[in-house]
Design a protein around this motif. Structure first.
Motif, PDB file in Angstrom:
ATOM      1  N   ILE A  32      99.819  17.116   6.676  1.00  0.00           N
ATOM      2  CA  ILE A  32      98.437  17.558   6.585  1.00  0.00           C
ATOM      3  C   ILE A  32      97.602  16.499   5.867  1.00  0.00           C
ATOM      4  N   MET A  33      96.329  16.461   6.193  1.00  0.00           N
ATOM      5  CA  MET A  33      95.385  15.554   5.555  1.00  0.00           C
ATOM      6  C   MET A  33      94.203  16.357   5.050  1.00  0.00           C
ATOM      7  N   GLY A  34      93.612  15.900   3.969  1.00  0.00           N
ATOM      8  CA  GLY A  34      92.486  16.636   3.415  1.00  0.00           C
ATOM      9  C   GLY A  34      91.440  15.725   2.812  1.00  0.00           C
ATOM     10  N   TRP A  35      90.257  16.293   2.663  1.00  0.00           N
ATOM     11  CA  TRP A  35      89.176  15.655   1.925  1.00  0.00           C
ATOM     12  C   TRP A  35      88.777  16.584   0.782  1.00  0.00           C
ATOM     13  N   PHE A  36      88.669  16.022  -0.381  1.00  0.00           N
ATOM     14  CA  PHE A  36      88.161  16.725  -1.553  1.00  0.00           C
ATOM     15  C   PHE A  36      86.957  15.956  -2.080  1.00  0.00           C
ATOM     16  N   ARG A  37      86.211  16.589  -2.936  1.00  0.00           N
ATOM     17  CA  ARG A  37      85.113  15.899  -3.591  1.00  0.00           C
ATOM     18  C   ARG A  37      85.030  16.336  -5.046  1.00  0.00           C
ATOM     19  N   GLN A  38      84.447  15.461  -5.836  1.00  0.00           N
ATOM     20  CA  GLN A  38      84.273  15.758  -7.249  1.00  0.00           C
ATOM     21  C   GLN A  38      82.888  15.305  -7.682  1.00  0.00           C
ATOM     22  N   ALA A  39      82.060  16.262  -8.000  1.00  0.00           N
ATOM     23  CA  ALA A  39      80.742  15.953  -8.537  1.00  0.00           C
ATOM     24  C   ALA A  39      80.871  15.654 -10.029  1.00  0.00           C
ATOM     25  N   LEU A  40      79.896  14.982 -10.569  1.00  0.00           N
ATOM     26  CA  LEU A  40      79.935  14.585 -11.970  1.00  0.00           C
ATOM     27  C   LEU A  40      80.089  15.812 -12.869  1.00  0.00           C
ATOM     28  N   GLY A  41      81.127  15.793 -13.690  1.00  0.00           N
ATOM     29  CA  GLY A  41      81.374  16.888 -14.612  1.00  0.00           C
ATOM     30  C   GLY A  41      82.020  18.120 -14.018  1.00  0.00           C
ATOM     31  N   GLU A  42      82.394  18.037 -12.750  1.00  0.00           N
ATOM     32  CA  GLU A  42      82.983  19.187 -12.074  1.00  0.00           C
ATOM     33  C   GLU A  42      84.452  18.932 -11.737  1.00  0.00           C
ATOM     34  N   GLU A  43      85.124  20.005 -11.319  1.00  0.00           N
ATOM     35  CA  GLU A  43      86.504  19.894 -10.866  1.00  0.00           C
ATOM     36  C   GLU A  43      86.536  19.403  -9.412  1.00  0.00           C
ATOM     37  N   HIS A  44      87.721  18.991  -8.984  1.00  0.00           N
ATOM     38  CA  HIS A  44      87.893  18.621  -7.585  1.00  0.00           C
ATOM     39  C   HIS A  44      87.698  19.857  -6.707  1.00  0.00           C
ATOM     40  N   GLU A  45      86.971  19.690  -5.639  1.00  0.00           N
ATOM     41  CA  GLU A  45      86.658  20.787  -4.720  1.00  0.00           C
ATOM     42  C   GLU A  45      87.187  20.461  -3.323  1.00  0.00           C
ATOM     43  N   PHE A  46      87.912  21.395  -2.740  1.00  0.00           N
ATOM     44  CA  PHE A  46      88.374  21.228  -1.360  1.00  0.00           C
ATOM     45  C   PHE A  46      87.159  21.186  -0.440  1.00  0.00           C
ATOM     46  N   VAL A  47      87.177  20.236   0.501  1.00  0.00           N
ATOM     47  CA  VAL A  47      86.093  20.118   1.475  1.00  0.00           C
ATOM     48  C   VAL A  47      86.590  20.466   2.874  1.00  0.00           C
ATOM     49  N   ALA A  48      87.667  19.811   3.295  1.00  0.00           N
ATOM     50  CA  ALA A  48      88.170  20.018   4.657  1.00  0.00           C
ATOM     51  C   ALA A  48      89.624  19.587   4.728  1.00  0.00           C
ATOM     52  N   GLY A  49      90.352  20.208   5.656  1.00  0.00           N
ATOM     53  CA  GLY A  49      91.745  19.840   5.874  1.00  0.00           C
ATOM     54  C   GLY A  49      92.068  19.901   7.355  1.00  0.00           C
ATOM     55  N   ILE A  50      93.090  19.160   7.741  1.00  0.00           N
ATOM     56  CA  ILE A  50      93.503  19.135   9.138  1.00  0.00           C
ATOM     57  C   ILE A  50      95.022  19.112   9.190  1.00  0.00           C
ATOM     58  N   SER A  51      95.566  19.835  10.163  1.00  0.00           N
ATOM     59  CA  SER A  51      97.015  19.924  10.294  1.00  0.00           C
ATOM     60  C   SER A  51      97.600  18.616  10.816  1.00  0.00           C
ATOM     61  N   ALA A  52      98.915  18.530  10.767  1.00  0.00           N
ATOM     62  CA  ALA A  52      99.592  17.301  11.183  1.00  0.00           C
ATOM     63  C   ALA A  52      99.252  16.933  12.622  1.00  0.00           C
ATOM     64  N   GLY A  53      99.303  17.909  13.501  1.00  0.00           N
ATOM     65  CA  GLY A  53      99.026  17.640  14.895  1.00  0.00           C
ATOM     66  C   GLY A  53      97.550  17.556  15.232  1.00  0.00           C
ATOM     67  N   GLY A  54      96.716  17.983  14.295  1.00  0.00           N
ATOM     68  CA  GLY A  54      95.273  17.943  14.510  1.00  0.00           C
ATOM     69  C   GLY A  54      94.709  19.192  15.168  1.00  0.00           C
ATOM     70  N   GLY A  55      95.554  20.154  15.463  1.00  0.00           N
ATOM     71  CA  GLY A  55      95.078  21.333  16.178  1.00  0.00           C
ATOM     72  C   GLY A  55      94.424  22.391  15.305  1.00  0.00           C
ATOM     73  N   SER A  56      94.641  22.299  14.000  1.00  0.00           N
ATOM     74  CA  SER A  56      94.054  23.273  13.083  1.00  0.00           C
ATOM     75  C   SER A  56      93.240  22.556  12.016  1.00  0.00           C
ATOM     76  N   THR A  57      92.095  23.146  11.682  1.00  0.00           N
ATOM     77  CA  THR A  57      91.243  22.602  10.634  1.00  0.00           C
ATOM     78  C   THR A  57      90.796  23.727   9.709  1.00  0.00           C
ATOM     79  N   ALA A  58      90.377  23.355   8.533  1.00  0.00           N
ATOM     80  CA  ALA A  58      89.856  24.317   7.570  1.00  0.00           C
ATOM     81  C   ALA A  58      88.735  23.655   6.800  1.00  0.00           C
ATOM     82  N   TYR A  59      87.747  24.459   6.411  1.00  0.00           N
ATOM     83  CA  TYR A  59      86.587  23.951   5.697  1.00  0.00           C
ATOM     84  C   TYR A  59      86.198  24.890   4.570  1.00  0.00           C
ATOM     85  N   SER A  60      85.601  24.328   3.543  1.00  0.00           N
ATOM     86  CA  SER A  60      85.025  25.176   2.514  1.00  0.00           C
ATOM     87  C   SER A  60      83.769  25.823   3.086  1.00  0.00           C
TER      88      SER A  60
END
Length: 123
Positions: A32-60
């Motif tokens: 799986i692969m993912g993107w997270f983000r961190q704003a100044l002074g904040e915790e890491h936030e999940f943004v998006a993820g994709i499955s190994a094969g690419g057939g499934s995705t998830a978003y905040s």
């Protein structure tokens, strides 16, 4: 394993950016692969993820309908297309690779992270 994120920058609200993450040392078609983000002074936030094969995705909920995650297994690269950007999207964006199986949304579930790329959205 190395992840090199690029494509960040300064953009006006309503604009678009495309982030790329080139991965070496790991075949992303198996994990799986993912993107997270961190704003100044904040915790890491999940943004998006994709499955190994690419057939499934998830978003905040905060980016659903505006951001799209995709991957090119031949180039071993994952992308994040960001449209209709808002000032609250301003953050450092990190590319991550995790275990096999279902998409994870917790930062600690991922095992390798890139250095991040800054995205700044001005109003």
């Amino acid at each position: 394993v190395q992840l090199q994120a690029s494509g960040g920058g300064l953009v006006l609200a309503g604009g678009s950016l495309r982030l790329s993450c080139a991965v070496s040392g790991r075949t992303i078609s198996q994990y799986i692969m993912g993107w997270f983000r961190q704003a100044l002074g904040e915790e890491h936030e999940f943004v998006a993820g994709i499955s190994a094969g690419g057939g499934s995705t998830a978003y905040s909920d905060s980016v659903k309908g505006r951001f799209t995650i995709s991957k090119d297994n031949v180039k071993n690269t994952v992308y994040l297309e960001m449209n209709s950007l808002k000032p609250e999207d301003t953050a450092v964006y990190y590319c991550t690779t995790g275990p096999r199986g279902r998409i994870r949304v917790e930062w600690d579930d991922y095992v390798y992270w890139g250095r991040g790329t800054q995205v700044t959205v001005s109003s």
